[in-house]
Motif scaffolding. Structure first.
Motif, PDB file in Angstrom:
ATOM      1  N   SER A 202       0.860  -1.194   0.000  1.00 49.19           N
ATOM      2  CA  SER A 202       0.000   0.000   0.000  1.00 49.19           C
ATOM      3  C   SER A 202       0.889   1.233   0.000  1.00 49.19           C
ATOM      4  O   SER A 202       1.746   1.383   0.874  1.00 49.19           O
ATOM      5  CB  SER A 202      -0.891   0.009   1.249  1.00 49.19           C
ATOM      6  OG  SER A 202      -1.672   1.177   1.309  1.00 49.19           O
TER       7      SER A 202
ATOM      8  N   ASP B 168      -8.996  -4.152   0.363  1.00 51.21           N
ATOM      9  CA  ASP B 168      -8.202  -2.940   0.153  1.00 51.21           C
ATOM     10  C   ASP B 168      -7.805  -2.779  -1.310  1.00 51.21           C
ATOM     11  O   ASP B 168      -6.659  -2.466  -1.628  1.00 51.21           O
ATOM     12  CB  ASP B 168      -6.972  -2.960   1.045  1.00 51.21           C
ATOM     13  CG  ASP B 168      -6.383  -1.553   1.249  1.00 51.21           C
ATOM     14  OD1 ASP B 168      -7.063  -0.581   0.865  1.00 51.21           O
ATOM     15  OD2 ASP B 168      -5.258  -1.433   1.777  1.00 51.21           O
TER      16      ASP B 168
ATOM     17  N   LEU C 170       6.901   4.481   2.126  1.00 44.30           N
ATOM     18  CA  LEU C 170       6.479   5.317   3.253  1.00 44.30           C
ATOM     19  C   LEU C 170       6.135   6.730   2.783  1.00 44.30           C
ATOM     20  O   LEU C 170       5.097   7.289   3.167  1.00 44.30           O
ATOM     21  CB  LEU C 170       7.590   5.371   4.300  1.00 44.30           C
ATOM     22  CG  LEU C 170       7.310   6.195   5.554  1.00 44.30           C
ATOM     23  CD1 LEU C 170       6.171   5.586   6.352  1.00 44.30           C
ATOM     24  CD2 LEU C 170       8.559   6.310   6.416  1.00 44.30           C
TER      25      LEU C 170
ATOM     26  N   ARG D 275       2.839   7.076   0.716  1.00 43.38           N
ATOM     27  CA  ARG D 275       1.571   7.020   1.448  1.00 43.38           C
ATOM     28  C   ARG D 275       1.055   8.403   1.814  1.00 43.38           C
ATOM     29  O   ARG D 275      -0.112   8.566   2.146  1.00 43.38           O
ATOM     30  CB  ARG D 275       1.740   6.170   2.709  1.00 43.38           C
ATOM     31  CG  ARG D 275       1.860   4.690   2.392  1.00 43.38           C
ATOM     32  CD  ARG D 275       2.162   3.852   3.611  1.00 43.38           C
ATOM     33  NE  ARG D 275       2.324   2.455   3.220  1.00 43.38           N
ATOM     34  CZ  ARG D 275       2.908   1.530   3.961  1.00 43.38           C
ATOM     35  NH1 ARG D 275       3.392   1.855   5.156  1.00 43.38           N
ATOM     36  NH2 ARG D 275       3.006   0.288   3.522  1.00 43.38           N
ATOM     37  N   GLY D 276       1.937   9.402   1.772  1.00 47.59           N
ATOM     38  CA  GLY D 276       1.510  10.765   2.006  1.00 47.59           C
ATOM     39  C   GLY D 276       1.120  11.076   3.436  1.00 47.59           C
ATOM     40  O   GLY D 276       0.491  12.105   3.698  1.00 47.59           O
ATOM     41  N   GLU D 277       1.513  10.227   4.359  1.00 46.31           N
ATOM     42  CA  GLU D 277       1.154  10.452   5.754  1.00 46.31           C
ATOM     43  C   GLU D 277       2.159  11.337   6.477  1.00 46.31           C
ATOM     44  O   GLU D 277       1.900  11.798   7.595  1.00 46.31           O
ATOM     45  CB  GLU D 277       1.048   9.103   6.478  1.00 46.31           C
ATOM     46  CG  GLU D 277      -0.030   8.184   5.889  1.00 46.31           C
ATOM     47  CD  GLU D 277       0.022   6.794   6.468  1.00 46.31           C
ATOM     48  OE1 GLU D 277       0.972   6.511   7.242  1.00 46.31           O
ATOM     49  OE2 GLU D 277      -0.874   5.979   6.157  1.00 46.31           O
ATOM     50  N   LEU D 278       3.302  11.555   5.856  1.00 45.52           N
ATOM     51  CA  LEU D 278       4.363  12.335   6.483  1.00 45.52           C
ATOM     52  C   LEU D 278       4.741  13.495   5.570  1.00 45.52           C
ATOM     53  O   LEU D 278       4.674  13.390   4.346  1.00 45.52           O
ATOM     54  CB  LEU D 278       5.592  11.458   6.742  1.00 45.52           C
ATOM     55  CG  LEU D 278       5.363  10.239   7.635  1.00 45.52           C
ATOM     56  CD1 LEU D 278       6.579   9.343   7.592  1.00 45.52           C
ATOM     57  CD2 LEU D 278       5.062  10.663   9.071  1.00 45.52           C
ATOM     58  N   ASP D 279       5.136  14.586   6.173  1.00 50.19           N
ATOM     59  CA  ASP D 279       5.529  15.775   5.401  1.00 50.19           C
ATOM     60  C   ASP D 279       7.008  15.656   5.025  1.00 50.19           C
ATOM     61  O   ASP D 279       7.859  16.416   5.483  1.00 50.19           O
ATOM     62  CB  ASP D 279       5.270  17.037   6.230  1.00 50.19           C
ATOM     63  CG  ASP D 279       5.480  18.305   5.399  1.00 50.19           C
ATOM     64  OD1 ASP D 279       5.491  18.187   4.160  1.00 50.19           O
ATOM     65  OD2 ASP D 279       5.640  19.381   6.013  1.00 50.19           O
TER      66      ASP D 279
END
Length: 351
Positions: free
Chosen positions: A74, A152, A195, A198-202
């Motif tokens: 993912s 998913d 990682l 996933r766009g969860e972190l800047d």
């Protein structure tokens, strides 16, 4: 301390959790315990007990390799690849690590209701290109569809068969003191790319997955090293650190790594530092670890660096006889620390 570690390792594996967690699929201690206590206990046989990247089998004198893997990465699309070429390359590489020439693959698809047909076509086309590039054929498969929210999007399972044409016997238990440890290029690219995707972190970095077939590089290693090549392993879940620990335990040797020689791109090192992750544990999908006799190591390294898929190959350490079953890292500050296997993985669903 070493005695306590050995005592723990000798305990009969037992899954203490009542339910499966993400850690059980991350390639660390939890995964190893699950495999040993549940699957190996139920299916035990000589081929399975080696716990390699695939099974080395023989039929009427023909030496084959057989492997299978499932892909739940993912996101499905990421810089440098997607779940399709990842599935093909991963299975090709597992066969290559057995010393085999990959021949045929199968592909099973679990599709979620509502998944876009255009995205499926894009993934299948990617698989076809990867198979052509690796010289393999996808000769059989299966398709299942489940309800919305049950898969998913898409899961892919591939299996592969290859022929072992060389007499070299590869085994994680074959490493010997004095052997040299090589890695085929910079580590951690794939895991950090996923990682960031996933766009969860800047975090913004110019990185792409290293997903690639390794069968031709593996063949070059075996041709150059002959029976001096002890182990080939691709450093996927759990990264290089986990692979080296598996070799150390199986061979009852120590593996000593020089931190200053481990190839890590600045972007990977920077992202890993921000997240508190050691790049040694970050997954690769186009890198392999080679353990080879010291006399053959220069020839093997030269053969690797002569190829476009191994130009950045380097020696990162040696095999020692003590302390058995452990991986030691000689740091850039002059100290030494134990590199153990993580319980889980800080980056789940990277393949």
């Amino acid at each position: 301390m070493l005695a306590r570690i050995e005592k723990v390792r000798r305990r009969r594996p037992r899954v203490r959790e009542e339910r499966i967690t993400l850690a059980h699929g991350a390639g660390g201690k939890a995964t190893a315990t699950l495999i040993d206590a549940v699957f190996l206990e139920a299916f035990r046989n000589p081929a399975l007990e080696r716990l390699g990247d695939g099974a080395a089998v023989e039929v009427d004198g023909t030496r084959l390799a057989f492997t299978t893997d499932s892909y739940v990465v993912s996101p499905l699309f990421f810089p440098g690849g997607d779940i399709g070429d990842l599935a093909v390359n991963g299975t090709v590489n597992d066969l290559a690590m057995c010393g085999a020439r990959p021949l045929w693959l199968s592909a099973g698809f679990v599709l979620e209701e509502g998944f876009a047909v255009a995205e499926l076509e894009r993934i299948v086309a990617s698989m076809a290109r990867a198979a052509t590039a690796a010289g393999v054929s996808i000769v059989t498969g299966d398709t299942k569809v489940v309800g919305r929210g049950k898969a998913d999007g898409l899961f892919v399972t591939t299996a592969g068969v290859g022929v072992r044409e060389r007499p070299t016997v590869l085994d994680a238990a074959a490493a010997r003191p004095g052997d040299v440890v090589l890695v085929s290029g910079p580590i951690g690219d794939h895991g950090v790319t996923i990682l960031i995707a996933r766009g969860e972190l800047d975090i913004d970095a110019d990185l792409a997955s290293d997903t690639a077939p390794l069968h031709e590089l593996a063949a070059a290693v075996l041709d150059a090293g002959g029976d001096g090549v002890r182990v080939l392993r691709d450093a996927t879940r759990g990264g290089v650190a986990t692979i080296l620990n598996e070799i150390a335990v199986a061979s009852d040797v120590a593996v000593v790594v020089d931190e200053t020689t481990v190839p890590v791109r600045p972007e990977v090192a920077g992202a890993a530092e921000l997240l508190g992750i050691d790049p040694l544990y970050v997954a690769c999908e186009g890198r392999m670890v080679v353990v080879v006799d010291a006399e053959r190591a220069p020839a093997v390294l030269a053969a690797m660096t002569d190829r476009p898929d191994g130009t950045e190959a380097v020696a990162i350490g040696r095999v020692a006889d003590d302390p058995p079953g452990l991986v030691l890292l000689r740091t850039g500050f002059g100290g030494t620390r134990i590199v153990d296997v993580l319980v889980g993985d800080p980056l789940p669903r990277i393949c």
